[in-house]
Design a protein around this motif. Structure first.
Motif, PDB file in Angstrom:
ATOM      1  N   THR A 160      75.138  29.503  73.466  1.00  0.00           N
ATOM      2  CA  THR A 160      74.266  30.053  72.217  1.00  0.00           C
ATOM      3  C   THR A 160      73.513  31.456  72.706  1.00  0.00           C
ATOM      4  O   THR A 160      73.161  32.255  71.998  1.00  0.00           O
ATOM      5  N   VAL A 161      73.598  31.744  74.141  1.00  0.00           N
ATOM      6  CA  VAL A 161      72.760  32.950  74.593  1.00  0.00           C
ATOM      7  C   VAL A 161      73.970  34.116  74.564  1.00  0.00           C
ATOM      8  O   VAL A 161      74.985  34.216  75.076  1.00  0.00           O
ATOM      9  N   VAL A 162      73.812  34.979  73.529  1.00  0.00           N
ATOM     10  CA  VAL A 162      74.631  36.016  73.360  1.00  0.00           C
ATOM     11  C   VAL A 162      74.702  37.167  74.367  1.00  0.00           C
ATOM     12  O   VAL A 162      75.722  37.848  74.595  1.00  0.00           O
ATOM     13  N   ASN A 163      73.506  37.111  74.966  1.00  0.00           N
ATOM     14  CA  ASN A 163      73.426  38.510  76.251  1.00  0.00           C
ATOM     15  C   ASN A 163      73.292  37.439  77.572  1.00  0.00           C
ATOM     16  O   ASN A 163      72.265  37.223  77.601  1.00  0.00           O
ATOM     17  N   ARG A 164      74.375  37.453  78.112  1.00  0.00           N
ATOM     18  CA  ARG A 164      74.410  36.437  79.127  1.00  0.00           C
ATOM     19  C   ARG A 164      73.399  37.034  80.346  1.00  0.00           C
ATOM     20  O   ARG A 164      73.574  38.095  80.631  1.00  0.00           O
ATOM     21  N   PRO A 165      72.574  35.971  80.840  1.00  0.00           N
ATOM     22  CA  PRO A 165      71.606  36.541  81.909  1.00  0.00           C
ATOM     23  C   PRO A 165      72.205  36.841  83.049  1.00  0.00           C
ATOM     24  O   PRO A 165      71.797  37.842  83.858  1.00  0.00           O
ATOM     25  N   SER A 166      73.413  36.507  83.566  1.00  0.00           N
ATOM     26  CA  SER A 166      74.290  36.696  84.784  1.00  0.00           C
ATOM     27  C   SER A 166      74.505  38.221  84.670  1.00  0.00           C
ATOM     28  O   SER A 166      74.281  39.011  85.611  1.00  0.00           O
ATOM     29  N   LEU A 167      75.081  38.548  83.607  1.00  0.00           N
ATOM     30  CA  LEU A 167      75.590  40.072  83.309  1.00  0.00           C
ATOM     31  C   LEU A 167      74.530  40.878  83.362  1.00  0.00           C
ATOM     32  O   LEU A 167      74.300  42.123  83.842  1.00  0.00           O
ATOM     33  N   ARG A 168      73.347  40.542  82.709  1.00  0.00           N
ATOM     34  CA  ARG A 168      72.218  41.535  82.603  1.00  0.00           C
ATOM     35  C   ARG A 168      71.593  41.623  83.887  1.00  0.00           C
ATOM     36  O   ARG A 168      71.153  42.778  84.329  1.00  0.00           O
ATOM     37  N   GLU A 169      71.427  40.836  84.509  1.00  0.00           N
ATOM     38  CA  GLU A 169      70.976  40.973  85.856  1.00  0.00           C
ATOM     39  C   GLU A 169      71.640  41.879  86.769  1.00  0.00           C
ATOM     40  O   GLU A 169      71.377  42.597  87.562  1.00  0.00           O
ATOM     41  N   ALA A 170      73.026  41.573  86.608  1.00  0.00           N
ATOM     42  CA  ALA A 170      74.038  42.317  87.552  1.00  0.00           C
ATOM     43  C   ALA A 170      74.090  43.723  87.216  1.00  0.00           C
ATOM     44  O   ALA A 170      73.907  44.866  87.871  1.00  0.00           O
ATOM     45  N   LEU A 171      73.814  43.957  85.767  1.00  0.00           N
ATOM     46  CA  LEU A 171      73.825  45.285  85.334  1.00  0.00           C
ATOM     47  C   LEU A 171      72.510  45.856  85.726  1.00  0.00           C
ATOM     48  O   LEU A 171      72.462  47.255  86.041  1.00  0.00           O
ATOM     49  N   CYS A 172      71.433  45.406  85.646  1.00  0.00           N
ATOM     50  CA  CYS A 172      70.211  45.898  85.877  1.00  0.00           C
ATOM     51  C   CYS A 172      70.005  46.270  87.346  1.00  0.00           C
ATOM     52  O   CYS A 172      69.555  47.426  87.559  1.00  0.00           O
ATOM     53  N   ASP A 173      70.638  45.605  88.232  1.00  0.00           N
ATOM     54  CA  ASP A 173      70.670  46.044  89.553  1.00  0.00           C
ATOM     55  C   ASP A 173      71.370  47.094  89.808  1.00  0.00           C
ATOM     56  O   ASP A 173      71.205  48.250  90.746  1.00  0.00           O
ATOM     57  N   TYR A 174      72.665  47.233  89.079  1.00  0.00           N
ATOM     58  CA  TYR A 174      73.790  48.450  89.419  1.00  0.00           C
ATOM     59  C   TYR A 174      72.929  49.840  88.598  1.00  0.00           C
ATOM     60  O   TYR A 174      73.070  50.718  89.399  1.00  0.00           O
ATOM     61  N   LEU A 175      72.454  49.411  87.505  1.00  0.00           N
ATOM     62  CA  LEU A 175      71.886  50.855  86.903  1.00  0.00           C
ATOM     63  C   LEU A 175      70.599  51.431  87.534  1.00  0.00           C
ATOM     64  O   LEU A 175      70.515  52.512  87.923  1.00  0.00           O
ATOM     65  N   GLU A 176      70.084  50.398  88.122  1.00  0.00           N
ATOM     66  CA  GLU A 176      68.778  51.152  88.926  1.00  0.00           C
ATOM     67  C   GLU A 176      69.202  51.788  90.189  1.00  0.00           C
ATOM     68  O   GLU A 176      68.599  52.628  90.558  1.00  0.00           O
TER      69      GLU A 176
END
Length: 483
Positions: A160-176
């Protein structure tokens, strides 16, 4: 008429004898071979002629009677209904004036046929298509393993979680680390495409009649999304640093810009211009949409930090896509929103149905966590830089008397301008005959000309004659003029 001679049942057919008989009788009535009022053989008689069980014929007759083709009664042979010809008669042709009547559509939909975007040949994989990732270089086997691993794990995860936490975290680290973006993971929305992100922004930030500034020439998809929301889209001319300031007018509701590699010129907006742009946007009243569509590919120096990283007031919405860094069919984009918009935009994302596959999201998170994404980007950066240099050399060697090319510091396309003012659309049509697909630059810079025509003035560095040109991308060893 002997009905059995018109029927051809196949015992080897998986559909079964009863279904075949039903379909064939129905087709005979529809085709006029069996007329209204005709009396069919009894089930016993037809079964004997066809050498099938009586139940097979009975089942077919009962099915056709239920569908209204036959009238059946106890101890009587079936009769074809009286209206069978009328049921299958061809409809009369509508009067010409009815055929010419236009459908009732929204003003936005009525303008779609006049738009240059999306391109009619969008799906073609041809040499010199601008901005298209080379799928031949993608590690498909590694990606397939990530997809399989994701599929096996999905059985045990909350779907039911449409924005997956695993990808959000990976993207957050990459973009920073790689783009200088300052955000928390819950500020990142995962969307099917970058265009979906623009649609979401338009739906949540724009009221009909709001002024929106976009670069001119610029990305047509942005103007399309904002116009669909009823915005008054105004094109802003470019100079050597990208989007110019519009000091003589009031600040708009939204500004769309591609500062890392201006689309399509590839020009990089310096820090001083970025600071000016931020200063022109009053917090809470003007939003800035930063589209970093191919920021991974900067060749000549370290990439410029994202405009979003310079923002301290929560004015910038940062947009990115995996279509350029990976493959066009990955169908994943992302949007980094200010903290005060995160909850509202995630709810709007659900309402609009702009939801990316959670299965693919989990696979991409693993692809990034295992280091495959960065390794692929580094490899493609070397490949695209070599192609850019090869293309620039070829243009100079073979077309220097005709074209002047702007060599961008990064990105996946470049602008080439005709020195004698040749109309770029004619050149693009000639390239199409040679199986190449460049794009005419004239189709990307209509907005400012429309504004200048209304004002009776001409502003900016790029007069119409200079702006006639083509943007170019090199694929393998096939180079040419692009749109």
């Amino acid at each position: 008429m002997i009905l059995a001679e018109l029927l051809a049942l196949k015992r080897s057919d998986d559909a079964g004898l009863a279904a075949q008989l039903t379909q064939q009788l129905r087709a005979l009535m529809a085709g006029g071979r069996i007329r209204s009022g005709a009396m069919l053989p009894s089930s016993r008689s037809l079964a004997a002629e066809l050498d099938v069980a009586r139940n097979t014929v009975t089942h077919a007759y009962e099915q056709l009677a239920a569908e209204g083709y036959l009238r059946v009664a106890a101890r009587r042979r079936p009769v074809v209904t009286d209206d069978i010809e009328a049921r299958f008669a061809k409809p009369a042709l509508a009067p010409k004036r009815e055929a010419a009547r236009k459908p009732s559509l929204s003003p936005w939909a009525l303008q779609l046929s006049d738009s240059d975007w999306p391109l009619s040949y969008q799906a073609d994989f041809r040499p010199l298509r601008p901005g298209l990732a080379d799928a031949r270089e993608f590690p498909h086997e590694i990606w397939a393993r990530c997809l399989r691993r994701s599929a096996l794990r999905r059985r045990f995860n909350d779907q039911t979680v449409v924005n997956r936490p695993s990808l959000r975290e990976a993207l957050c680290d990459y973009l920073e680390v790689n783009r200088g973006v300052r955000a928390e993971a819950d500020q990142i929305l995962i969307l099917p495409t970058a265009q979906a992100a623009l649609t979401l922004i338009a739906a949540t930030a724009i009221v009909a009649g709001d002024a929106v500034w976009t670069e001119d020439p610029g990305y047509p998809g942005a103007a399309a999304a904002f116009r669909a929301a009823g915005a008054d889209v105004v094109g802003v001319r470019l100079d050597q640093w990208g989007m110019m300031r519009m000091c003589e007018t009031r600040a708009p509701k939204l500004i769309f810009t591609t500062p890392s590699h201006q689309h399509p010129t590839g020009r990089v907006m310096p820090v001083a211009r970025r600071t000016e742009l931020l200063a022109s946007a009053e917090p809470g009243k003007t939003w800035i949409v930063e589209d970093d569509y191919d920021g991974e590919f900067h060749f000549d120096s370290r990439p410029m930090p994202a405009l979003q990283g310079l923002d301290r007031e929560g004015r910038v919405l940062y947009l990115g896509t995996f279509a350029k860094a990976m493959t066009a069919d990955i169908r994943l984009g992302y949007l980094v929103v200010p903290p005060q918009l995160a909850r509202t935009m995630e709810i709007a994302q659900r309402h609009l149905g702009l939801i990316a596959s959670v299965h693919v999201q989990e696979a991409l998170a693993g692809f990034m966590a295992d280091g495959h994404f960065l390794a692929h980007v580094r490899r493609m950066r070397r490949i695209y830089r070599g192609r850019r240099d090869h293309l620039a050399t070829a243009l100079t060697r073979h077309l220097d008397p005709v074209l002047t090319a702007e060599i961008p510091p990064g990105g996946m396309q470049l602008i080439a301008r005709f020195k004698d003012g040749t109309v770029d659309r004619n050149a693009v049509e000639s390239c199409a005959g040679a199986a190449a697909r460049p794009r005419p630059a004239a189709g990307l810079r209509r907005l400012a000309r429309e504004r200048d025509r209304r004002r009776g003035a001409d502003h900016g560095e790029l007069p119409d004659r200079q702006a006639r040109g083509a943007w170019v991308e090199g694929r393998s060893h096939n180079f040419g003029i692009m749109e």
